[in-house]
Design a protein around this motif. Structure first.
Motif, short mmCIF file in Angstrom:
data_model
loop_
_atom_site.label_atom_id
_atom_site.label_comp_id
_atom_site.label_asym_id
_atom_site.label_seq_id
_atom_site.Cartn_x
_atom_site.Cartn_y
_atom_site.Cartn_z
N ALA A 59 0.83 -1.21 0.00
CA ALA A 59 0.00 0.00 0.00
C ALA A 59 0.86 1.25 0.00
N GLY A 60 0.29 2.33 -0.51
CA GLY A 60 1.00 3.60 -0.55
C GLY A 60 1.50 3.88 -1.95
N ARG A 61 2.02 5.09 -2.12
CA ARG A 61 2.35 5.51 -3.47
C ARG A 61 3.79 5.21 -3.84
N ARG A 62 4.61 4.92 -2.86
CA ARG A 62 6.03 4.84 -3.19
C ARG A 62 6.46 3.47 -3.70
N LEU A 63 5.82 2.44 -3.21
CA LEU A 63 6.25 1.11 -3.60
C LEU A 63 5.63 0.76 -4.94
N ARG A 64 6.49 0.38 -5.88
CA ARG A 64 6.02 0.15 -7.24
C ARG A 64 5.25 -1.16 -7.31
N ALA A 65 4.27 -1.17 -8.23
CA ALA A 65 3.48 -2.40 -8.40
C ALA A 65 4.43 -3.52 -8.81
N ALA A 66 4.31 -4.63 -8.17
CA ALA A 66 5.20 -5.74 -8.49
C ALA A 66 4.40 -6.88 -9.08
N PRO A 67 4.93 -7.52 -10.11
CA PRO A 67 4.23 -8.69 -10.65
C PRO A 67 4.31 -9.86 -9.68
N GLU A 68 3.35 -10.76 -9.82
CA GLU A 68 3.40 -11.97 -9.00
C GLU A 68 4.53 -12.88 -9.48
N PRO A 69 5.06 -13.70 -8.59
CA PRO A 69 6.11 -14.64 -9.02
C PRO A 69 5.63 -15.45 -10.24
N SER A 70 6.52 -15.65 -11.18
CA SER A 70 6.10 -16.32 -12.41
C SER A 70 7.31 -16.87 -13.14
N THR A 71 7.02 -17.68 -14.13
CA THR A 71 8.06 -18.22 -15.00
C THR A 71 7.77 -17.80 -16.42
N MET A 72 8.80 -17.36 -17.11
CA MET A 72 8.64 -16.97 -18.51
C MET A 72 9.32 -18.03 -19.38
N VAL A 73 8.58 -18.53 -20.34
CA VAL A 73 9.15 -19.51 -21.27
C VAL A 73 9.31 -18.81 -22.62
N ILE A 74 10.55 -18.80 -23.12
CA ILE A 74 10.80 -18.12 -24.40
C ILE A 74 10.97 -19.18 -25.48
N PHE A 75 10.06 -19.16 -26.44
CA PHE A 75 10.17 -20.06 -27.59
C PHE A 75 11.02 -19.36 -28.64
N GLY A 76 12.12 -20.01 -29.02
CA GLY A 76 13.08 -19.34 -29.89
C GLY A 76 14.16 -18.69 -29.05
N ALA A 77 14.52 -19.37 -27.96
CA ALA A 77 15.44 -18.77 -27.00
C ALA A 77 16.87 -18.68 -27.50
N SER A 78 17.17 -19.38 -28.62
CA SER A 78 18.54 -19.28 -29.14
C SER A 78 18.66 -18.16 -30.16
N GLY A 79 17.57 -17.49 -30.43
CA GLY A 79 17.55 -16.52 -31.54
C GLY A 79 17.96 -15.12 -31.16
N ASN A 80 17.95 -14.30 -32.20
CA ASN A 80 18.39 -12.91 -32.11
C ASN A 80 17.53 -12.07 -31.18
N LEU A 81 16.22 -12.21 -31.32
CA LEU A 81 15.31 -11.39 -30.52
C LEU A 81 15.56 -11.65 -29.02
N THR A 82 15.71 -12.91 -28.69
CA THR A 82 15.95 -13.27 -27.28
C THR A 82 17.24 -12.65 -26.78
N HIS A 83 18.30 -12.79 -27.59
CA HIS A 83 19.61 -12.35 -27.12
C HIS A 83 19.78 -10.84 -27.19
N ARG A 84 19.18 -10.22 -28.20
CA ARG A 84 19.43 -8.77 -28.37
C ARG A 84 18.41 -7.91 -27.65
N LYS A 85 17.20 -8.43 -27.49
CA LYS A 85 16.16 -7.57 -26.90
C LYS A 85 15.60 -8.12 -25.59
N LEU A 86 15.09 -9.36 -25.65
CA LEU A 86 14.31 -9.84 -24.50
C LEU A 86 15.15 -9.98 -23.23
N VAL A 87 16.24 -10.75 -23.32
CA VAL A 87 16.98 -11.01 -22.09
C VAL A 87 17.70 -9.75 -21.60
N PRO A 88 18.29 -8.93 -22.49
CA PRO A 88 18.83 -7.67 -21.96
C PRO A 88 17.76 -6.83 -21.25
#
Lengths: 513, 414
Positions: free
Chosen positions: A12-41
């Motif tokens: 509660a309150g204005r200072r603490l930023r909204a936090a996502p719930e714990p989760s797992t992200m699965v990246i299909f195409g994880a060896s590719g350019n988009l993953t390495h150049r954009k997503l994971v950075p």
């Protein structure tokens, strides 16, 4: 008997930023350019900023016989190339230790069974409740197979609020025309509810794009003049100085109309032209954007006010060096008719914008990389100061720069100091970078965070995608009927002469950028 | 960097500001980047004690100039030993004088330069009652006024009261107060008095933000949220510069402020989770100060209480004395079932802070973040980011003020 609060009382309150719930992200195409150049950075930057959910886990899914360590090494290299900090310190190690890999074939059922097993194991180890974000970063041709694999293996939950959530992020292109987009939607909808589907267009994650709505709707002075009574026309430009580079093969299938107009430019147009939503809520905003796209007047051969120009770059000089023509690029047919430049005069058949032309242009090998929206207002009804006095006076112009220097400029007339009346146009500039000296979140960072917290406002809804394709298909039909080739323009110039004629015919001119 | 400075009589400040801006515009090497719109978001008055503090405040304002473009007015109360900075040739003409400075510095390769303006007004001790009359004419109309006081103000003094009355927000730093525990009560009093008219911020509260965020993160997973109902002990470890000899000699005057921050942190947990006073007051277990709390609306039975434990860790004088660990001990779901321990620990050497959950015999990493020591600039920036009242702060502070006045609170000294 205690009851578990539905929201986190410590948040509660204005200072603490909204936090996502714990989760797992699965990246299909994880060896590719988009993953390495954009997503994971982007994920790593979010991690460094403390914005990722506690215990966040990433699972890479790709056609590589990689171990977890191989995947981590590959990502480590990519993060190093992106010059991101703390990689070899405790922080970097903590991030890399949250990455896992699942070697797989997109069409192989057993791969999804392995993925399910791995996810269960990680949920248990990392005390997760099982929230999942699936990210399609693989080639578009694999989308339907991946979705089917996920669905058949039981990895997609219903979207019931009582259960851990499952969401899927789909990278553009969302099909290559209206029919294929419908097929893709049908494949997705077989397993996912529309609310679980996040069609990502990274342009919408840019700070200035989001500021379009804030600027329009949080400032009372603009909205009353945001209509056909006060605005003469709108120019939306997405200029690139690069050529197709290594994407010749892809570009031969897409062209500028599919690659840029169908998504980025029409989305920008929708944000400029939409009605104020009833509330700043996901569906309210998306409803209004969809209405704009529904009101696009399809271009016709008899040029009923709308017009289309297509061009293709020839050889020339760009970025200070000689460059080859599009047809000489790798992966491009020597007789290609694919457009690398498009200029459109778009009309909207709605009450607010009737007869106000929206000029859209995008192209490769233009003199500079720049994206902006320019709103040109009507001239004053009377030249009170005389035409001679006001010779240097241009109409009021409001420019929203989206890249590279994000900001807003307002042009207005001012008296030149002196004993006589002389008027010149001057500009007031607002620069994001200097006015808010904090780093703007990268578009992918913002959008990934939105996916994790379940905010789909900046993502495309199915109906908007379909309507954008309808418009683009109508342009393609015109071109199919027209045997002429794209007009050649010299690389490093502002496009074909047809684009200038398009403006001349309406008594206007392109802004000099 | 282009900088122009001039001393002038207070009455002439605006014309000098105008003149200096003209000189900046004539001389700027970045003219090709276009005119810069002078954005001003607020008036920021600093009440500085002595020349050194005024200089320090100026450098903080400079660092914040781009993010919070302000008309900065530094009221520099002269202290014994401060040298007279005003040019002697002007001293006999008018008093007081103000040193007006405008500066422009290019921020980088893109965009126009960052420009800002500042007025420093040296104020003699005997003229302290005139502070408000000096400051008021220098403020820009229609912009909010923030008063920042980097040291402990004399809250009852007329000069401070009048300056505070001009402000929409007063920003203090209770950690810089001579006695930090008492400082919490002073700030709480000020918040109460000013309620409805102006808001009060405390840099000590901003120092707790990353700690609060890390604790909140642990309970972001709804499956873990029921643990909040079973917390038995909250231990806050903090660095203390105090050594026994000093304690004996000087009492509270020599204390590290971190004990006040530890108390404010516990008070935040109490206010958010509805914990109220259970026992009569503080007692000591060795160096640790202990207080019994209970869940509101629940009778005092075994299991219904929560112990606050403020645990000082010695650090050498001059080392940072901030929070170091937060530990929550949580009972099992039923009697006989194992509980959980949540630990958040900052490693002073690396500045890395990690949260971990020990649960069912396993230890799970929840989050690891970089938590560098916050600079005064960063803390002030956080306080300037918020307009309006921060009710979470105000409620936490009210609890802290209550707990700091309990029997045994005089033991909150190390």
């Amino acid at each position: 008997m205690s009851t578990v609060p539905s929201s986190n009382p410590l948040r509660a309150g204005r200072r603490l930023r909204a936090a996502p719930e714990p989760s797992t992200m699965v990246i299909f195409g994880a060896s590719g350019n988009l993953t390495h150049r954009k997503l994971v950075p982007s994920l790593y930057r979010l991690f460094l900023d403390g914005r990722l959910p506690p215990g966040f886990t990433v699972v890479g899914f790709a056609r590589r016989e990689w171990s977890d360590d191989d995947f981590r090494s590959s990502i480590h290299e990519a993060l190093r190339a992106a010059e991101l900090p703390n990689l070899d310190a405790e922080l970097g190690r903590a991030f890399l230790s949250s990455l896992f890999f699942c070697p797989a074939e997109f069409g192989d059922k057993s791969s999804y069974a392995s993925l399910r097993e791995l996810l269960h194991q990680k949920d248990k180890e990392r005390v997760h409740s099982g929230n999942r974000l699936f990210y399609l970063a693989a080639p578009p041709g694999t989308y339907e197979r991946v979705v089917q694999g996920l669905g058949e293996s039981g990895l997609v939950r219903s979207g019931d609020a009582a259960e851990p959530w499952t969401r899927i992020v789909v990278e553009k292109p969302f099909g290559r025309d209206h029919d294929s987009a419908q097929r893709l939607t049908a494949a997705l909808r077989r397993w996912f509810q529309e609310e679980q589907i996040y069609r990502i267009d990274h342009y919408l994650g840019k700070e200035t794009v989001q500021n379009i709505l804030v600027f329009r709707l949080a400032n009372a002075i603009f909205e009353p003049i945001w209509n056909r009574d006060h605005i003469d026309h709108v120019q939306i430009t997405v200029a690139e100085d690069a050529g197709v580079e290594r994407r010749g093969g892809y570009y031969e299938e897409a062209g500028a109309l599919r690659d840029m107009i169908q998504n980025h430019l029409l989305q920008l147009l929708a944000l400029v032209a939409m009605e104020p939503p009833a509330a700043f809520e996901v569906e309210a905003v998306r409803d209004e954007k969809a209405k704009v796209l529904r009101s696009l007047r399809p271009p016709t051969a008899d040029r009923d006010g709308s017009a289309v120009v297509r061009g293709q770059y020839g050889a020339g000089v760009a970025r200070g060096g000689k460059v080859v023509a599009y047809r000489e690029e790798s992966g491009v047919a020597p007789d290609s008719r694919i457009e690398t430049y498009v200029a459109l005069k778009v009309l909207l058949d709605n009450w607010r914008w009737a007869d106000v032309p929206f000029f859209l242009r995008t192209g490769k090998r233009l003199p500079k990389r720049m994206t902006e929206i320019a709103i040109q207002f009507r001239r004053p009804p009377l030249a009170l100061f005389g035409s001679e006095v006001a010779r240097g006076l241009q109409p009021n112009l409001l420019v929203m720069r989206i890249q590279p220097d994000e900001g807003i400029t307002l042009r207005f007339g001012s008296k030149v100091p002196g004993s006589t009346i002389r008027i010149h146009s001057v500009s007031m500039d607002f620069h994001y970078g200097t006015s808010f000296q904090q780093r703007s979140a990268d578009a992918y960072e913002r959008l990934l965070l939105d996916c994790l917290v379940g905010d789909a406002t900046l993502f495309n809804r199915d109906d908007a995608v379909q309507m954008a394709w309808r418009y683009v298909d109508s342009v393609h039909r015109l071109w199919d009927e027209d045997a002429s080739e794209p007009e050649l323009y010299e690389a490093g110039t502002w496009g074909p002469s047809g684009a200038r004629r398009l403006m001349d015919e309406s008594g206007r001119e392109w802004r000099r950028l | 960097m282009n900088e122009f400075t001039r001393w002038t009589a207070l009455a002439d400040v605006e014309s000098v500001v105008h003149e200096l801006w003209s000189r900046v515009n004539e001389s700027r090497p970045w003219a090709d980047k276009g005119a810069s719109l002078a954005l001003r978001q607020l008036n920021l008055i600093v009440l500085a004690r002595g020349g050194r503090q005024a200089k320090r405040a100026s450098s903080v304002l400079e660092a914040l100039a781009a993010a919070f473009p302000a008309r900065a007015v530094v009221m520099a109360e002269q202290m014994p030993g401060d040298r007279v900075e005003e040019p002697r040739e002007l001293l006999h003409e008018a008093h007081p004088l103000a040193r007006v400075t405008v500066r422009c510095g290019a921020p980088g390769t893109v965009g126009p330069p960052i420009c800002w303006e500042e007025m420093v007004v040296p104020v003699r001790r005997e003229d302290a009652s005139l502070l408000q009359s000096y400051a008021e004419p220098l403020l820009l109309g229609d912009l909010p006024v923030v008063l920042w006081v980097p040291q402990e103000p004399d809250c009852s003094a007329q000069d401070f009261r009048r300056l505070a009355d001009m402000a929409d927000r007063v920003v203090l730093d209770s950690a810089a107060f001579d006695a930090p525990i008492r400082g919490l009560r002073l700030v709480a009093d000020l918040v109460r008095e000013m309620a409805g008219h102006r808001t009060v911020g405390d840099l000590s509260w901003a120092r707790l933000t990353p700690w609060r965020e890390l604790v909140a993160d642990v309970f972001e997973d709804p499956a873990r949220r029921d643990m909040l109902d079973r917390v038995e002990t909250l231990t806050v470890g903090y660095g203390s510069e105090v050594v026994d000899s000093e304690l004996a000699a000087g009492g509270e005057e020599h204390l590290s402020p971190a004990v006040a921050r530890a108390l404010l942190f516990c008070s935040w947990m109490a206010s958010r989770l509805g914990w109220v006073l259970g026992g009569r007051g503080w007692h000591k277990e060795g160096d640790v100060s202990v207080l019994e709390m209970r869940r509101a609306g629940v009778k005092m039975t075994p299991g219904s209480t929560i112990l606050f434990r403020l645990h000082p860790h010695r650090c050498l004088p001059g080392e940072f004395g901030g929070l170091e660990t937060v530990t929550l001990e949580v009972a099992g779901k039923t009697s006989g079932t194992p509980g959980a321990v949540i630990t958040i620990k900052r490693t002073p050497d690396s500045g890395v802070c990690s949260s971990r959950l020990r649960y069912e015999g396993r230890e799970v990493d929840i989050r690891t973040i970089d938590m560098p020591l916050p600079t005064e600039e960063a803390l002030l920036a956080e306080e300037l980011s918020y307009v309006g009242s921060d009710t979470v702060f105000e409620e936490s502070l009210a609890v802290a003020a209550q707990l700091s006045g309990l029997p045994g609170s005089e033991g909150l000294v190390i």
